[in-house]
Scaffold this active site. Sequence first.
Site, PDB file in Angstrom:
ATOM      1  N   TYR A  71      -8.218  22.316  15.774  1.00 37.55           N
ATOM      2  CA  TYR A  71      -8.015  20.950  16.246  1.00 37.55           C
ATOM      3  C   TYR A  71      -9.068  20.010  15.677  1.00 37.55           C
ATOM      4  CZ  TYR A  71      -6.820  16.997  19.118  1.00 37.55           C
ATOM      5  OH  TYR A  71      -6.416  15.751  19.515  1.00 37.55           O
ATOM      6  N   PHE A 123       3.737  -6.743   0.739  1.00 42.94           N
ATOM      7  CA  PHE A 123       4.521  -5.523   0.940  1.00 42.94           C
ATOM      8  C   PHE A 123       4.895  -5.503   2.421  1.00 42.94           C
ATOM      9  CE2 PHE A 123       6.691  -1.901  -0.130  1.00 42.94           C
ATOM     10  CZ  PHE A 123       6.561  -1.009   0.905  1.00 42.94           C
ATOM     11  N   THR A 124       6.035  -4.960   2.741  1.00 45.21           N
ATOM     12  CA  THR A 124       6.619  -5.089   4.072  1.00 45.21           C
ATOM     13  C   THR A 124       5.701  -4.584   5.176  1.00 45.21           C
ATOM     14  OG1 THR A 124       7.703  -2.995   3.668  1.00 45.21           O
ATOM     15  CG2 THR A 124       8.991  -4.977   3.220  1.00 45.21           C
ATOM     16  N   ASP A 215      -4.753  -1.553  -1.930  1.00 41.04           N
ATOM     17  CA  ASP A 215      -3.660  -0.703  -1.452  1.00 41.04           C
ATOM     18  C   ASP A 215      -3.396   0.200  -2.645  1.00 41.04           C
ATOM     19  OD1 ASP A 215      -0.226  -1.135  -0.239  1.00 41.04           O
ATOM     20  OD2 ASP A 215      -1.266   0.580  -1.091  1.00 41.04           O
ATOM     21  N   LYS A 258       3.053   9.003  -2.189  1.00 37.38           N
ATOM     22  CA  LYS A 258       3.392   8.612  -3.552  1.00 37.38           C
ATOM     23  C   LYS A 258       2.459   9.363  -4.497  1.00 37.38           C
ATOM     24  CE  LYS A 258       4.848   5.158  -0.823  1.00 37.38           C
ATOM     25  NZ  LYS A 258       4.683   5.252   0.639  1.00 37.38           N
ATOM     26  N   ARG A 382      15.712  -4.590  -2.381  1.00 39.20           N
ATOM     27  CA  ARG A 382      14.365  -5.182  -2.339  1.00 39.20           C
ATOM     28  C   ARG A 382      14.504  -6.670  -2.671  1.00 39.20           C
ATOM     29  NH1 ARG A 382      10.593  -2.051   0.275  1.00 39.20           N
ATOM     30  NH2 ARG A 382      12.194  -2.806   1.728  1.00 39.20           N
ATOM     31  N   PHE A 448      15.618  -4.504   7.190  1.00 33.90           N
ATOM     32  CA  PHE A 448      16.295  -3.744   6.130  1.00 33.90           C
ATOM     33  C   PHE A 448      16.459  -2.276   6.512  1.00 33.90           C
ATOM     34  CE2 PHE A 448      12.260  -1.961   5.144  1.00 33.90           C
ATOM     35  CZ  PHE A 448      11.369  -2.978   5.458  1.00 33.90           C
TER      36      PHE A 448
END
Length: 456
Positions: A71, A123-124, A215, A258, A382, A448
Amino acid sequence: MKFMPEPYKVKMVEPLRILPKEERIEAIKKAGYNTFLLNSRDVYIDLLTDSGTNAMSDRQWAGLMMGDEAYAGSENWFHLQSTVQEIMGFKHVVPTHQGRGAENLLSQILVKPGSYVPGNMYFTTTRAHQELNGGTFVDVINDDAHISDNPDVLFKGNIDLKKYEDLINKVGAENIPYICVGVTVNLAGGQPVSMKNLREVYELSKKHGIRVMFDCTRYVENAYFIKAREEGYKDKTIAEIVKEMFSYADGATMSGKKDGIVNIGGFLAMNEEELYSKATALVVVYEGMPSYGGMTGRDMEAFAIGLKEALDYNYIKHRVEQVEYLGNKLSEAGIPIVRPVGGHAVFLDARAFLPHIPQEQYPAQVLAAEIYIESGVRTMERGNVSAGRTKEGKEYFPKLELVRLTLPRRVYSYAHLDFVAEAIIRTFKRRDEIKGLKFIYEPPVLRFFTGRFEHV
Ligand SMILES: CC1=C(O)/C(=C\N=C(/Cc2ccc(O)c(F)c2)C(=O)O)C(COP(=O)(O)O)=CN1
C-alpha cells in the site's frame, strides 16, 4: 525506402472483425451519431485515440509480474520516480491515475478565482480543471496554428510571445499562476513547439516570476520534431533533446497513456518544494498515497519501462512517420487535412471536406459518423462539439473543425492505414450526400463524450 518497416515483431494478436454495413448503420444510430458511444466490438480499426490504447512491449508485460502491491512505499514507485527524475530532471514527482488527475491537483493548488492561465491552444480536460477552480484560459498560441493547411510552418505549437506579454501587462503577473505549454499541441493537430520558443517562453516567464508548466503528454513526439526539423539538433539523441526541453520548465503534468506507452497512469512533476508539499497533501484525497497515486504497482512498473522505451530513436521515428504515411496518402488524394501532419494523428479538415454543412450543424461530428458507416473505422470529432460552450452558454465555433485519425503506438500496420485512406477517399467522393446533425441530448460539461445527435 521512405517508410521504415515496423521496428518490432508481433508476439500476440487480437483478432479484428468488421460488421456488415447495415449493422454499422444501426450501431452508429444507436450511438446517437457519437463515435465515443460505439462499442469496441462494433469497431474494426479504432483510431478514436492514442490514449491508453498503445501496445506494451514484452518487457513491460514482464514488468507486470514484478508488481509490488504494497500500500505504501512500493518498489515500483521508486522505479517510476527515479525514471522521471532521470529523463526530465525534475526534483519531485507525484503519481496520479492519469493526466487529468495531475491537472486536478495542479489547478486546485495554483488556480484561484480571477487567475488567468495562458497556454498554446486549449485542451478539454486541462481547460475544464482551470475553469472549475475559477480560472480563465487564454490562448496565446501563434495565429498560424489556427490555419488548417499551413505546411511550411514547422512549429505550429509555438507560443506568440507578444500575445503572452500583452496578457502579462494587461492582467498582471501576480494573476498568472503559470503558463501551460503543451508539447505537442493536441488540438492544433499534434503540432510541436520549437526549442527556441521553449527557451524564449521560459526567459520571458522568469522575467515576470511566472511558473512554466508543461503538459508533456506527447513530449517524445515533440522531441522527434525538434531533431528532424530544428537547426542544431539533428545529431542530438532524443534523450538529450528531452532533457534540454524540460530545462525550460518548472514542472509538468503527464498522461502516461500516450508517450508513457501504458494503458493507465500519469503524474505531476515539479522542482518547487512548496508545490510538492501541497500536491502530496492533496493527492491522498483524490488518488491515494504519494507512492501510488491511483496506480497499481504493476502499472507503475510498466510505466517506468515504457518511458525509457519511448526514447528509442527507431521507435519514435517509426511512430511519427506512420502518421505521416497516412497523411501523405490522404493529401495526395486531395483530401483536406491539417498540414504539417502532426505527431499522433492525421486531422481531417471537416470544414473543407463538407463546405455545405454550417458549423452549427457539426460537420466534424457527422463526418466521423459517416467514416464509421463507410468502413467500421472509428475516429474522433475535434471541432465545435468538442469546444463546448462559454460560461454564457455560447458555442465557441473554433476555426479548426477537425476529425482526428489517431494512431495508437505499435498497434496497426501500413496495410490498415491503406484501408483507412481508401475508406476516407470513398467518403469524400460521396460528401455532397452528407447532411448535418443536431443535438438530441447535450450534456452540460465536456458534451462530446456522451452527447447524442440526429440528422437535421
Ligand atoms: C494533451 C493532453 C491530452 O491529449 C490528454 C488526453 N487526451 C486524450 C483523452 C481524451 C481526453 C479529453 C478529451 O476531450 C478526449 F476526447 C480524449 C486524447 O484522446 O487525446 C490529457 C488528459 O490526460 P488523461 O486522458 O490521461 O486524463 C491531457 N493533455
